[in-house]
Design an enzyme around this catalytic site. Structure first.
Site, PDB file in Angstrom:
ATOM      1  N   SER A  59      24.692  25.032   9.959  1.00 38.88           N
ATOM      2  CA  SER A  59      23.874  26.251   9.973  1.00 38.88           C
ATOM      3  C   SER A  59      22.396  25.864   9.955  1.00 38.88           C
ATOM      4  O   SER A  59      22.062  24.714   9.642  1.00 38.88           O
ATOM      5  CB  SER A  59      24.188  27.056   8.696  1.00 38.88           C
ATOM      6  OG  SER A  59      23.273  28.107   8.492  1.00 38.88           O
ATOM      7  N   ASP A  83      44.862  28.471   4.708  1.00 39.11           N
ATOM      8  CA  ASP A  83      43.609  28.466   3.956  1.00 39.11           C
ATOM      9  C   ASP A  83      43.031  27.060   4.104  1.00 39.11           C
ATOM     10  O   ASP A  83      43.651  26.087   3.660  1.00 39.11           O
ATOM     11  CB  ASP A  83      43.917  28.781   2.488  1.00 39.11           C
ATOM     12  CG  ASP A  83      42.674  28.791   1.612  1.00 39.11           C
ATOM     13  OD1 ASP A  83      41.636  28.206   2.014  1.00 39.11           O
ATOM     14  OD2 ASP A  83      42.752  29.375   0.517  1.00 39.11           O
ATOM     15  N   TYR A 101      25.063  27.892  -0.736  1.00 38.12           N
ATOM     16  CA  TYR A 101      25.512  27.946   0.668  1.00 38.12           C
ATOM     17  C   TYR A 101      24.787  26.867   1.474  1.00 38.12           C
ATOM     18  O   TYR A 101      25.409  26.123   2.238  1.00 38.12           O
ATOM     19  CB  TYR A 101      25.233  29.336   1.251  1.00 38.12           C
ATOM     20  CG  TYR A 101      25.582  29.474   2.726  1.00 38.12           C
ATOM     21  CD1 TYR A 101      26.903  29.597   3.149  1.00 38.12           C
ATOM     22  CD2 TYR A 101      24.582  29.481   3.703  1.00 38.12           C
ATOM     23  CE1 TYR A 101      27.220  29.717   4.493  1.00 38.12           C
ATOM     24  CE2 TYR A 101      24.887  29.602   5.046  1.00 38.12           C
ATOM     25  CZ  TYR A 101      26.205  29.721   5.434  1.00 38.12           C
ATOM     26  OH  TYR A 101      26.520  29.833   6.774  1.00 38.12           O
ATOM     27  N   LYS A 152      26.191  23.485   3.610  1.00 35.24           N
ATOM     28  CA  LYS A 152      25.946  23.252   5.040  1.00 35.24           C
ATOM     29  C   LYS A 152      25.205  21.931   5.270  1.00 35.24           C
ATOM     30  O   LYS A 152      25.382  21.292   6.309  1.00 35.24           O
ATOM     31  CB  LYS A 152      25.213  24.439   5.652  1.00 35.24           C
ATOM     32  CG  LYS A 152      26.049  25.727   5.664  1.00 35.24           C
ATOM     33  CD  LYS A 152      27.338  25.550   6.473  1.00 35.24           C
ATOM     34  CE  LYS A 152      28.198  26.799   6.516  1.00 35.24           C
ATOM     35  NZ  LYS A 152      29.404  26.649   7.342  1.00 35.24           N
TER      36      LYS A 152
HETATM   37  P1  NAD Z   1      32.790  35.666   9.425  1.00 32.26           P
HETATM   38  O1  NAD Z   1      32.794  35.938   7.964  1.00 32.26           O
HETATM   39  O2  NAD Z   1      32.501  36.771  10.358  1.00 32.26           O
HETATM   40  O3  NAD Z   1      34.182  34.995   9.846  1.00 32.26           O
HETATM   41  C1  NAD Z   1      34.686  33.904   9.144  1.00 32.26           C
HETATM   42  C2  NAD Z   1      36.179  33.763   9.422  1.00 32.26           C
HETATM   43  O4  NAD Z   1      36.658  32.649   8.625  1.00 32.26           O
HETATM   44  C3  NAD Z   1      36.987  34.999   8.993  1.00 32.26           C
HETATM   45  O5  NAD Z   1      37.927  35.339   9.988  1.00 32.26           O
HETATM   46  C4  NAD Z   1      37.653  34.559   7.689  1.00 32.26           C
HETATM   47  O6  NAD Z   1      38.902  35.201   7.447  1.00 32.26           O
HETATM   48  C5  NAD Z   1      37.822  33.056   7.945  1.00 32.26           C
HETATM   49  N1  NAD Z   1      37.969  32.323   6.687  1.00 32.26           N
HETATM   50  C6  NAD Z   1      37.221  32.469   5.564  1.00 32.26           C
HETATM   51  N2  NAD Z   1      37.691  31.665   4.597  1.00 32.26           N
HETATM   52  C7  NAD Z   1      38.747  30.999   5.127  1.00 32.26           C
HETATM   53  C8  NAD Z   1      39.647  30.037   4.612  1.00 32.26           C
HETATM   54  N3  NAD Z   1      39.564  29.611   3.335  1.00 32.26           N
HETATM   55  N4  NAD Z   1      40.611  29.556   5.428  1.00 32.26           N
HETATM   56  C9  NAD Z   1      40.720  29.989   6.699  1.00 32.26           C
HETATM   57  N5  NAD Z   1      39.893  30.910   7.246  1.00 32.26           N
HETATM   58  C10 NAD Z   1      38.925  31.401   6.456  1.00 32.26           C
HETATM   59  O7  NAD Z   1      31.750  34.460   9.615  1.00 32.26           O
HETATM   60  P2  NAD Z   1      30.966  33.966  10.937  1.00 32.26           P
HETATM   61  O8  NAD Z   1      29.631  34.570  10.911  1.00 32.26           O
HETATM   62  O9  NAD Z   1      31.838  34.107  12.132  1.00 32.26           O
HETATM   63  O10 NAD Z   1      30.781  32.414  10.551  1.00 32.26           O
HETATM   64  C11 NAD Z   1      31.585  31.367  11.084  1.00 32.26           C
HETATM   65  C12 NAD Z   1      30.990  30.036  10.647  1.00 32.26           C
HETATM   66  O11 NAD Z   1      29.643  29.928  11.128  1.00 32.26           O
HETATM   67  C13 NAD Z   1      30.900  29.852   9.130  1.00 32.26           C
HETATM   68  O12 NAD Z   1      31.168  28.507   8.788  1.00 32.26           O
HETATM   69  C14 NAD Z   1      29.465  30.195   8.814  1.00 32.26           C
HETATM   70  O13 NAD Z   1      29.010  29.594   7.624  1.00 32.26           O
HETATM   71  C15 NAD Z   1      28.763  29.656  10.048  1.00 32.26           C
HETATM   72  N6  NAD Z   1      27.455  30.284  10.319  1.00 32.26           N
HETATM   73  C16 NAD Z   1      27.324  31.625  10.457  1.00 32.26           C
HETATM   74  C17 NAD Z   1      26.069  32.179  10.702  1.00 32.26           C
HETATM   75  C18 NAD Z   1      25.856  33.666  10.843  1.00 32.26           C
HETATM   76  O14 NAD Z   1      24.667  34.065  10.965  1.00 32.26           O
HETATM   77  N7  NAD Z   1      26.868  34.506  10.875  1.00 32.26           N
HETATM   78  C19 NAD Z   1      24.946  31.337  10.801  1.00 32.26           C
HETATM   79  C20 NAD Z   1      25.118  29.969  10.660  1.00 32.26           C
HETATM   80  C21 NAD Z   1      26.384  29.446  10.411  1.00 32.26           C
END
Ligand code: NAD
Length: 254
Positions: A137, A57, A150, A154
């Site tokens: 982000s 975690d 959120y 970021k």
């Molecule tokens: P997602 O929810 O699909 O995947 C996130 C992964 O992180 C999951 O496998 C989850 O189990 C893991 N995770 C969550 N909490 C955790 C913890 N405490 N310890 C270890 N692992 C943990 O999200 P995503 O869309 O793949 O996003 C990945 C990153 O990109 C994030 O930081 C998110 O904020 C950022 N992001 C996403 C988007 C989007 O549009 N999806 C846009 C901008 C930024």
């Protein structure tokens, strides 16, 4: 050959980063809170690279340090840290309570800080000019309604990226971030559902509205993000540090 650790590697953007960096020739340590990383490790091995998994975690500092130690011990080096794990939270500011801010801050901000610390300590011990790459982000450049906390996390990732870049530059360590837009992952499924509950929008409507604002006319794929992270993790970005560029198809302009 170099060793890369990716947090949140079990799905979505983290999984794509792991697979892209494996294709680039890196060995990969996959870290997540659940066991989805086991199948991603198999996909990495199918690309001919070594992979190891570690359940942690990221909000727990000791677990993050243990993950870096594991990556080094299992893969015989440590060169790049991708602090990708993050969670979303959709709520109007009026509704946010201390337990909400505490939870998201622990993962999105503290988690990145522990990752920066653990990686920098290992790079210094190995005298390695390593790279640290953090997930920010579009919400790290623009505060979005219903995504206020959120967005704050970021923005904070960009602050940590800049400060870390300055603190570690003398060791040859670079620190950058990537700022995706609207990526079709489980995170957006959750965001869209929560918007629907809160605003009465139909399911899918919020996602479509956001995608409709993208100049290039389509949602982002995890592979679009991974392609930019490939640059940040590789030698072509050696002269770049403290930056958090937008990679969003043309949605937020800076
Ligand atoms: P997602 O929810 O699909 O995947 C996130 C992964 O992180 C999951 O496998 C989850 O189990 C893991 N995770 C969550 N909490 C955790 C913890 N405490 N310890 C270890 N692992 C943990 O999200 P995503 O869309 O793949 O996003 C990945 C990153 O990109 C994030 O930081 C998110 O904020 C950022 N992001 C996403 C988007 C989007 O549009 N999806 C846009 C901008 C930024």
């Amino acid at each position: 050959m170099s060793v890369v650790l990716v947090t949140g590697a079990g799905q979505g953007i983290g999984r794509s980063i792991a697979l892209r960096l494996a294709a680039d020739g890196h060995d990969i340590a996959l870290v997540d809170i659940n066991d989805k990383i086991d199948s991603v490790a198999e996909e990495v091995r199918e690309k001919g690279r070594a992979a190891t998994t570690f359940t942690a975690d990221v909000s727990d500092r000791a677990q993050v340090f243990a993950a870096v130690e594991h990556a080094h011990n299992e893969l015989g080096g440590f060169d790049v840290m991708i602090n990708n794990a993050g969670i979303a939270q959709v709520a109007p500011l009026d509704d946010v309570r201390p337990e909400d801010t505490k939870k998201i801050w622990a993962v999105n901000v503290d988690g990145v800080l522990w990752g920066i610390q653990a990686a920098a300590a290992k790079f210094k011990a190995l005298e390695c000019k390593g790279k640290i790459v953090n997930a920010s982000s579009i919400a790290g450049h623009d505060g979005f309604a219903m995504l206020g906390v959120y967005s704050a996390t970021k923005f904070a990732v960009r602050a940590l990226t800049q400060a870390a870049a300055k603190e570690y530059a003398s060791h040859g360590i670079t620190v950058n971030a990537y700022c995706p837009g609207v990526v079709g992952t489980d995170m957006w499924v959750t965001i869209d559902k929560r918007f629907a509950e809160l605003t009465g929008a139909a399911e899918g409507e919020t996602y479509d509205k956001f995608v409709g604002g993208i100049a290039l006319g389509r949602a982002q794929t995890p592979e679009d993000v991974a392609a930019f992270v490939s640059y940040l993790a590789g030698p072509d970005s050696d002269y770049m540090t403290g930056q958090a560029p937008l990679i969003d198809g043309g949605l937020v302009f800076r």
